[in-house]
Design an enzyme around this catalytic site. Structure first.
Site, PDB file in Angstrom:
ATOM      1  N   GLU A 185       0.853  -1.204   0.000  1.00 50.65           N
ATOM      2  CA  GLU A 185       0.000   0.000   0.000  1.00 50.65           C
ATOM      3  C   GLU A 185       0.881   1.244   0.000  1.00 50.65           C
ATOM      4  OE1 GLU A 185      -1.996  -0.737   3.757  1.00 50.65           O
ATOM      5  OE2 GLU A 185      -3.509  -1.943   2.765  1.00 50.65           O
TER       6      GLU A 185
ATOM      7  N   CYS B  18      -9.800   0.104   8.258  1.00 49.36           N
ATOM      8  CA  CYS B  18      -9.288   1.411   8.695  1.00 49.36           C
ATOM      9  C   CYS B  18     -10.019   2.570   8.024  1.00 49.36           C
ATOM     10  CB  CYS B  18      -7.792   1.510   8.404  1.00 49.36           C
ATOM     11  SG  CYS B  18      -7.360   1.044   6.717  1.00 49.36           S
TER      12      CYS B  18
END
Ligand SMILES: [Zn+2]
Length: 622
Positions: A310, A406
């Site tokens: 990521e 998240c």
């Protein structure tokens, strides 16, 4: 220069009032159900249950990632922003319940990570690289501060301070050497310092920031220890730059590693630099910001182009279809850019803030408030995504929840706190940074900004004050009571008392090309209206969208859409490369045959709202 805090600003704006109400009335109650595992067919959260297990109130097993506690902390923070402007007995009741549970799970010495309490007692602080204990503590602290400031209740703030005090007594010079694998504690400690005035929290943040990348790498030391085991085995091969610990922060030049980690760290660096007047750190922040936005950012305000990790990769690596561009990373970019503005008052920081907000951040939630994107690609072809494992991270439709969740609660907290970023003020100077209809009263200063379409009315009641209006990029501001200040602001001197000002702010339409070094975008154009990026979808334009050619002199007409009302759709004449003379050939030297075609573009934030179909931001130039 300080932002006028969210707690005193009220939003009254055609778009943003609706958005705020959606978060308060739908998103937050929905998330409470999710956190309690009461939504059918959604990915399991288990967040609340983990706290019960840690508190000894449940005999269930721990489930979920090591940092799942933060979903609840971010939810409380967002609820707190709602409670700071108006009462909401239902949300407040859920919040109080959650805080009681957090208190029950906290260890007597202040320690709090349900994962380590349940799964690995005795192993606390042994795996800072992956353990996320300091990251979780950071979100606990932010929730504690927000909840106290909104309600005056000290329970969660005290829980947060007990945790911060334990960390302070554990880490530092002449104590355990360390810094977090995932930054967040740093900006949280600075926030706690600003809320409490306790210098030790600022010093601890300074320690974590300034120790990072100095001397032997902490994470390399951890790995060498006997009995070390990985929580995320793939991280065994990640280099130090993934964690932004490859160099002392003051020496770093390029945005590197995991994009959310990077944005949170740089945000904290900007805070520390401002509070300490640390010029070396200010310069580092300027370099990192510049590299992020002029070399590694998508036109949608997305950052972090690679799925694996990521993460940031290298300058100009911005593929559209495999883009990761995590929602949290764009939220992090908003945090970073607003803090950069506090350092340099460069209005371009707010152009980035809005570019991230209007595109990636708003796109990541469906209009029902119950479906979300985690990954934000700039091009999707559903059949390809379904068969190509390299694109398996991309979803063509917003999801109910995620195994690692998240993004949705992070989205809730940024949207509910947005009003804390509209105005900035210091002695004799008021900045209107984002033109969102709203009002506040603070000390002897009353400000009310109203808008109807492109027309704005500003009422000021105060002592003499200089007013600066930010001119957003790709917009035209007309107001004869203001003069063009030259650096992206229009200004006027308010001579005192109550006065009304008016201006119009009109977004313009433009075509953008990417820097020639962005190989994925060579020969391509994209359309922006103001800072809103547009895209084409298969539902309006016959697929495949790869066959469309957009002329550089395209003229656009604006129309009202049937299915959303906050912005127009755009129409223009373009071309389509005919497939007629290709038959069974894959390659051929025959010339392209162009057919005229009208195309329809919609704001990127609304893509994927009408079922699964192709989408593309960048079109090939004719
Ligand atoms: Zn996220």
């Amino acid at each position: 220069m300080k932002f006028v805090p969210a707690a005193v600003v009220k939003i009254d704006d055609p778009l943003w009032s609706k958005q705020f109400a959606l978060v308060r009335d739908v998103v937050l109650p929905y998330m409470w159900e999710i956190l309690n595992d009461r939504i059918e067919y959604a990915e399991k959260s288990h967040c609340i249950e983990n706290f019960k297990v840690a508190a000894g109130l449940s005999t269930d097993k721990y489930y979920g990632t090591v940092f799942v506690d933060t979903d609840l902390y971010k939810w409380i923070e967002s609820v707190s922003y709602c409670l700071s402007v108006e009462q909401n007995p239902e949300l407040e009741k859920f919040c109080d319940k959650a805080i009681d549970l957090i208190e029950a799970a906290q260890q007597p010495d202040g320690y709090l990570s349900t994962y380590f309490i349940v799964i690995a007692p005795g192993k606390r602080w042994t795996n800072l690289m992956e353990g996320h204990e300091l990251y979780c503590a950071g979100h606990l602290i932010e929730a504690g501060v927000a909840h106290f400031q909104a309600t005056g209740k000290v329970k969660l703030l005290n829980i947060a301070c007990r945790c911060a005090d334990l960390i302070d007594s554990t880490f530092g010079k002449d104590k355990k050497r360390g810094y977090p694998g995932h930054p967040e504690i740093e900006l949280a400690l600075i926030r706690l310092y600003e809320a409490t005035g306790e210098e030790r929290y600022l010093s601890l943040a300074d320690y974590f920031i300034s120790t990072r990348g100095e001397g032997e790498n902490i994470f390399a030391e951890e790995r060498k220890k006997e009995g070390h085991s990985y929580i995320f085995p793939e991280m065994a091969h990640f280099e130090c730059d993934y964690f932004q610990s490859h160099l002392p922060v003051r020496k770093q030049t390029c945005a590197a590693g995991h994009a959310v980690r990077a944005m949170y760290l740089y945000s904290a660096m900007a805070d520390l630099a401002r509070l300490k007047n640390d010029y070396e750190l200010i310069e580092a922040c300027e370099r990192l910001f510049e590299n992020t936005v002029s070399r590694q950012m998508y036109v949608t305000g997305g950052v972090g182009s690679a799925k694996l990790g990521e993460r940031f990769t290298v300058d100009f690596d911005l593929p559209s279809d495999s883009a990761y561009a995590e929602t949290c990373a764009s939220i992090g970019l908003m945090l970073f850019s607003s803090r950069m503005w506090l350092l340099n008052r460069d209005k371009a920081c707010y152009d980035i803030w809005e570019q991230a907000l209007y595109n990636t951040v708003l796109s990541s939630m469906g209009s029902d408030g119950k479906h979300f994107f985690y990954v934000n690609p700039l091009e999707v072809v559903p059949q390809t995504i379904s068969k190509n494992p390299m694109l398996s991270h991309s979803k063509t439709q917003r999801q109910k929840w995620f195994g690692v969740a998240c993004c949705p609660p992070n989205l809730a907290r940024i949207l509910s706190s947005l009003r804390g970023y509209i105005y900035a003020f210091d002695d004799g100077c008021l900045y209107i940074l984002s033109h969102i209809g709203s009002s506040f009263k603070k000390g002897g200063l009353y400000v009310k900004l109203s808008n109807k379409g492109d027309e704005y009315t500003l009422v000021i009641d105060s002592d003499p004050i200089d007013i600066y209006l930010r001119l957003p990029e790709n917009s035209e501001l007309i107001g004869n009571q203001f003069e063009n200040h030259g650096s992206g602001y229009f200004s006027t001197h308010h001579t005192g008392g109550k006065q009304q000002y008016s201006y119009s702010l009109k977004p313009m339409i433009r075509l953008l090309r990417a820097h020639p070094s962005v190989s994925a975008l060579a020969g391509k154009l994209c359309v922006q209206r103001g800072l809103t990026t547009y895209c084409v979808e298969g539902i309006d334009n016959a697929a495949p969208l790869s066959t469309y050619r957009l002329p550089a002199d395209a003229v656009f007409t604006e129309e009202t859409a049937e299915w959303f009302d906050d912005m127009p759709i755009l129409k223009t004449s373009a071309y389509n490369v005919s497939e007629k003379n290709w038959e069974r050939k894959l390659y051929g030297s025959q010339p392209c045959v162009y057919e005229s075609k009208e195309i329809t573009l919609i704001p990127y934030k609304h893509w994927g709202s009408r079922g699964e179909n192709e989408m593309r931001v960048w079109l090939t130039e004719k």
